[in-house]
Structure formats: C-alpha cells, structure tokens
Write an enzyme that holds these catalytic residues in place. Structure first.
Site, PDB file in Angstrom:
ATOM      1  CD  GLU A 105      -2.798  -5.291 -18.290  1.00 38.96           C
ATOM      2  OE1 GLU A 105      -2.241  -5.330 -17.276  1.00 38.96           O
ATOM      3  OE2 GLU A 105      -3.756  -4.040 -17.682  1.00 38.96           O
TER       4      GLU A 105
ATOM      5  N   GLY B  91      -4.859   8.987   3.097  1.00 42.53           N
ATOM      6  CA  GLY B  91      -5.552   9.119   2.613  1.00 42.53           C
ATOM      7  C   GLY B  91      -5.178  10.588   2.323  1.00 42.53           C
TER       8      GLY B  91
ATOM      9  CG  HIS C  74      -5.436   5.567 -39.240  1.00 42.63           C
ATOM     10  ND1 HIS C  74      -6.917   6.199 -40.536  1.00 42.63           N
ATOM     11  CD2 HIS C  74      -6.213   4.406 -39.599  1.00 42.63           C
ATOM     12  CE1 HIS C  74      -7.246   5.971 -40.892  1.00 42.63           C
ATOM     13  NE2 HIS C  74      -7.252   4.273 -40.552  1.00 42.63           N
TER      14      HIS C  74
ATOM     15  CE  LYS D 188      -2.660  -5.575  -5.984  1.00 38.26           C
ATOM     16  NZ  LYS D 188      -2.240  -5.538  -7.375  1.00 38.26           N
TER      17      LYS D 188
ATOM     18  NE  ARG E 130      -3.560   0.044   2.317  1.00 36.96           N
ATOM     19  CZ  ARG E 130      -4.820   0.108   1.561  1.00 36.96           C
ATOM     20  NH1 ARG E 130      -5.310  -1.044   1.764  1.00 36.96           N
ATOM     21  NH2 ARG E 130      -5.660   0.945   1.549  1.00 36.96           N
TER      22      ARG E 130
END
Length: 608
Positions: free
Chosen positions: A480, A99, A503, A603, A27
């Site tokens: 991806e 946060g 293009h 993550k 995290r």
C-alpha cells in the site's frame, strides 16, 4: 469514471451545473462541458483540462437556459481534447455518458456507411448519432432512446437533453450508477448523491437496466423490458455529502487527518462498548460458525485492505482465506464450493471488476457480504449483507480514510467470526475491543509525526525508485505504501515481503535506493531488523517506521526513523497506515504534483 449532472430548473442552470461538476470532479478531470436549452435550441460549452478552464469559457460565453446537462470526463476512448469532451450533440439531442460502449466500433461503422461524419474519437458519439437517427425517422424522444438502448453493450450511465423539449430529461443506466433527485418543481439527475446534495435530499437510484423519463413534475421509470416500474425513494441526512477542504491545502491531507474521527465512528458502530463485544446485526443469516473457506475480492487499495484482513481471519478466526484482485478473479472461473461466503470490498460500491466478480460468486452459490462506504451503491444492493464503513465522502483519488475504515470493519468482523467459531476467547475479544476503542488516540499520536515526515519527504522526493519492506500484515502495508507513492508522486516504487529481499530485490539496493521498512512490534520484528541490517550493509538509505524497540534494535546511526507510539500488533496495520499516507502526500507536494487528482486516475473505476 466520469461525472454526470442534469437539471430541470426554475432559472438559468449553468452555474448550478458547474457547481455540481466541482463535486464530481473526483470522478474525472480530463475535460468538462455543459449543454443547455435556450428557447428550445441546444447550446453547449466545453473545455479540455480542469474544470476551471470550462469556467473561463463560460465567463466569456455565458450559457442561458433552465434545462441542462453537464459532464466531467476521465478519458477512455480518445484524448482529453475539446472535441472529445462531453456533452456530445447534434442539433436534435445532447448526451453525457459515464462508462464504455464496448460495441461502438461496429455501431460507428454502421453509421459511417450511411454517410454520418463523426466529430470526435469517443465511443459516446455513436450513441448520440444513433438517437439522432431515430429522431430523424420520426420517433419521439422517449421512443428514440428506447430503440437505441438495447443495441448498446457495455457499462454506461446516460443523460439526454432534446432540442425543443424544455421539460424533458432522459436518464439510463446499465452497469454504472445513476440517481434522480426530486425538488419543488425541479428535477435532478446525477452520478451520485454528492452531485445532487446542494439541491435535494430526496433521491431515487435507478436499478440495473432502468431508464427514466424526467419532467419537472417527477419521473417515470421503465425497466430493461420497457415496463413501467416503481423504485423506492429515500431521504438522506442533511449535509451528509458536503465536501470542503476547510483549512487544509488538499482533500487528501484533510482526509488523512479525519481518520481518528471516522475510524472511531466506524468502530463504535460494531462495538458494544458496555459489553466489550463486537456485533454485526447487518449479517442476518450469514454464519461463520461452520464456514469452511472465505473468499475476499477487491481492487487497488481495497484489495490490500483485504490482504491485511486475510492475516486477521486466519489467525483470529482460524478461517482459511482465498484473496484475489477482482480484475483477475472474474476471469479465472475459480471453482467455489456452494454455500461458501464471498467478501467484496469497495469504497464506492460501484467498482466494475468487483461487481462482476460478485455476480460470478453469486452464480457459484456463494453468500455475498460487502464492505462499502456507500450503502446505496450497486454492490451493496446486490449483497446479502452489508458491513458499511463510515468514512464519509472521500474526495482525494488516493484512498486514505476509506482504507483505514475498511481495515477497522474487517478486524471487527474477524474478531466476531472468531467468537462465532469458538476459537477466540471472550477475554481476547474484550482485549481487542479495548485496543480498537483506543484507535482514535493512537491515530492522533501517529499524525503528530507529520513534521518529521515532511522533512524526510524532501530527500525522498529526489529518488527515482523506492523499495518498501514488511513482514506479516506489514507486507500488504508495504504494498500500500508503494502504491500510494506511485499514485500521487509518480515515483516508481515496489512493495515486498521482507523475507523475499534476498530472492531478488536486494540486487537493486545501493546508496541511491531509499528502502522504507515497516516494522511494528510483533513476533517478526527481529527478522525484520535482520533485513534492515542487510540493506545497511549494501549502503541502502533506510527509513524505518516502527516503535522505539525497532529503532533501538537496529543499532544503526544512519537510519532515518519515524518512531511510532507503542501499538499492539493486532491493530498496528490500521495505525501504521497514517505515516505511509503522509509520506506519499508530502513527497508529491514537494514535487508539485496534483495530489487530489493524479494523472490518469479516477476515484471510482466504473469501467473495466
């Protein structure tokens, strides 16, 4: 983005705090720190960089105390320095925060006008200073926090530890997840169940706006209005959240190799193998039969899973699909026909933009269906129905097994919708069911290409730019593939629909430009082979990911081919994910990059 842990224990908790932070490092990993109470006095240790730097500090300066909080940071406000690392503290209170406090500037100016001097650049420090001011005014800790919370705007989860209060933690959440863990004479606070798994399987998730007053005897929960409320406790299966690399070098490659198992587990949940029928009892009252339009919304790799699913829903269920990235959708104020269905995809179930988009769709009269890996997450709890993936904990920041499990759920759902709408025959459903039951074996065959992929990666790792091409459902796979390469190797890469080559992108093609072409055997393969010829004519370095037919049809000797097993085009997008994941992984390894924790990424994106 950041990881939070808090413990009211029976013994010194510093080691347990650090152990939990290791489980939360996915995290955030810019800096880390812990604070404990030692004889009622707050002490803390912090370090910039990876968690091992904090461990080194603690070896030199141990931190006693049976009450403590910890944090691993992903920087939002302020550089990843020790001064900006959490916990932030005064002599009265220490705080960890996940946060963003959106109105921190005006709060900081207010405090500065009163003579408060700040030690960091963070938004978090204003909270600890506000609470400390309330304590100085004579308010007890619970009242001090309750007075400050209504003043904060943004998304946050907070954990407070107070000087002189050995038996007290306070946790609060608004827009970011926070869980409580119940032990025998101990209590725990964490960003998710993964942090708390070593200590307890008895958990409670705070609802939006809640704050919790935690002692070793238990917890009192209060809602945003200040009323005491009861929240449901739940018991999780033992070992469900254990994270271990095993014999693999990185979590990412371990999770790539787990795909045969977890995709098989996911398919098994939705497929009645005895009847070759798909079943979704989780949908409840949601009915595809008379649905006019489906809206899909997600971020990052989950968005690309939805992009693939758009092809499936439109072809197999003849259901028109709108798809958008959540960070754009939430601000477009898109008109939505009441009674429609909105589908949201998120590995964590806490993605801030996706959650905000869900709430907008709800306000527009949509039924809400979510595809998530964490069924206790906020997105899951705010949905009318949840179709869970069964990927297990995914620690590597770059999504791999979560992506293919999402695809497995979405294909199952598209087939189910096609049968409900009467546009897909029972025989075709049974055929696709057979194909999906064969996915674990197909994955295992595709993963055998790893040695060849590793050899190709040496050359690819020297590239500055890479182009990915695909048609039909292989187009979002090209996107991806480019995303994966960018995420973990930092090589610039772009994905394009192969038909768009002329293009614009063809202007980039020269002998230094690797072009990775994803060409499963489908009705578009001949056209894709023509695009390969166009690249070859301009000296492009071609890597072809396709089956034997695609390789033979090119007629070129200078194509580096990854020859996939024969795979039906319906399920090909799921299996073809494996080589593009392994390609990005090995390129990053050759370049010496931090594969599991790429720079600037986290993550779970729980802030805007």
């Amino acid at each position: 983005m950041c990881g939070i842990i808090g413990i009211l224990g029976k013994h010194d908790v510093a080691a347990d705090l650090v152990d939990s932070l290791k489980r939360l490092e996915y995290r955030g990993y810019d800096s880390a720190g812990i604070a404990t109470l030692d004889n009622g006095v707050l002490e803390r240790r912090r370090a910039a960089g990876k968690l091992r730097n904090l461990e080194n500090v603690l070896r030199e300066q141990p931190l006693p105390g049976a009450s403590g909080i910890g944090h691993t940071r992903w920087a939002t406000h302020g550089k990843p320095t020790e001064d900006n690392a959490h916990p932030h503290a005064t002599d009265r209170v220490a705080l960890v925060h996940n946060g963003i406090i959106e109105n921190f500037r005006e709060l900081r100016a207010e405090l500065a006008d009163e003579g408060v001097r700040f030690e960091s650049e963070t938004d978090t420090e204003v909270v600890v200073r506000l609470v400390s001011r309330e304590l100085e005014r004579g308010h007890p800790p619970v009242r001090a926090v309750a007075n400050v919370l209504p003043r904060l705007r943004g998304a946050f989860a907070l954990g407070f530890l107070f000087a002189g209060e050995d038996d007290l933690l306070i946790g609060a959440r608004h827009g970011a997840p926070l869980a409580l863990g119940f032990g025998d004479g101990e209590m725990f606070l964490g960003s998710d169940a993964l942090a708390l798994a070593p200590f307890t399987d008895d958990l409670l998730y705070l609802d939006e706006g809640d704050y919790a007053v935690i002692t070793r005897a238990g917890a009192e929960i209060y809602d945003a209005a200040g009323f005491q409320v009861a929240r449901q406790r739940q018991r999780l299966a033992p070992g469900a959240f254990v994270a271990d690399k095993g014999n693999y070098r990185h979590f990412m490659v371990k999770e790539i190799w787990e795909q045969p198992e977890v995709v098989g587990r996911t398919v098994a949940h939705y497929l009645d193998a005895s009847a070759n029928r798909f079943q979704f009892p989780e949908l409840g009252a949601i009915d595809f039969a008379n649905l006019q339009r489906l809206t899909i919304c997600a971020c990052g790799t989950a968005y690309l899973a939805g992009y693939v699913a758009r092809y499936w829903f439109e072809r197999l269920a003849r259901l028109p699909v709108d798809i958008d990235v959540a960070s754009e959708f939430r601000y477009r104020e898109a008109p939505m026909t009441p009674g429609g269905l909105a589908l949201f995809i998120s590995q964590s179930g806490e993605t801030a933009d996706t959650l905000a988009s869900l709430r907008y769709a709800r306000s527009q009269g949509q039924s809400i269906l979510s595809v998530v890996n964490v069924t206790t997450s906020t997105i899951a709890r705010e949905s009318d129905a949840v179709a869970p993936t069964f990927a297990g904990p995914e620690i590597g920041v770059a999504s791999t097994k979560a992506f293919t499990c999402q695809l497995s759920v979405l294909l199952s759902l598209a087939v189910y919708a096609g049968r409900q709408r009467g546009v897909l025959s029972e025989a075709e459903e049974a055929r696709i069911a057979d194909l999906m039951m064969g996915l674990p074996g197909q994955f295992s065959e595709a993963l055998k290409l790893e040695h060849d992929i590793e050899q190709m990666s040496r050359d690819l790792s020297r590239a500055r730019d890479v182009l990915y091409l695909g048609r039909g459902p292989a187009f979002p796979l090209a996107l991806e593939g480019a995303l994966k390469l960018k995420e973990i190797s930092y090589i610039h890469a772009e994905g394009y629909a192969a038909g768009e080559l002329k293009h614009g992108p063809i202007a980039l093609v020269d002998e230094d430009m690797p072009v990775i072409v994803i060409a499963p055997r489908d009705e578009l393969m001949d056209k894709t082979v023509s695009n390969i010829q166009e690249v070859a004519a301009r000296g492009g370095r071609i890597i072809l990911i396709g089956d034997g037919d695609a390789v033979r049809q090119t007629g070129l000797d200078n194509v580096a081919a990854l020859t996939m097993p024969d795979i039906d085009p319906v399920v090909a997008p799921i299996v073809y994910a494996a080589p593009i994941q392994l390609l990005a992984y090995h390129v990053a390894v050759f370049m010496g990059k931090d594969v599991d924790q790429p720079r600037n990424l986290a993550k779970s994106v729980t802030v805007e």
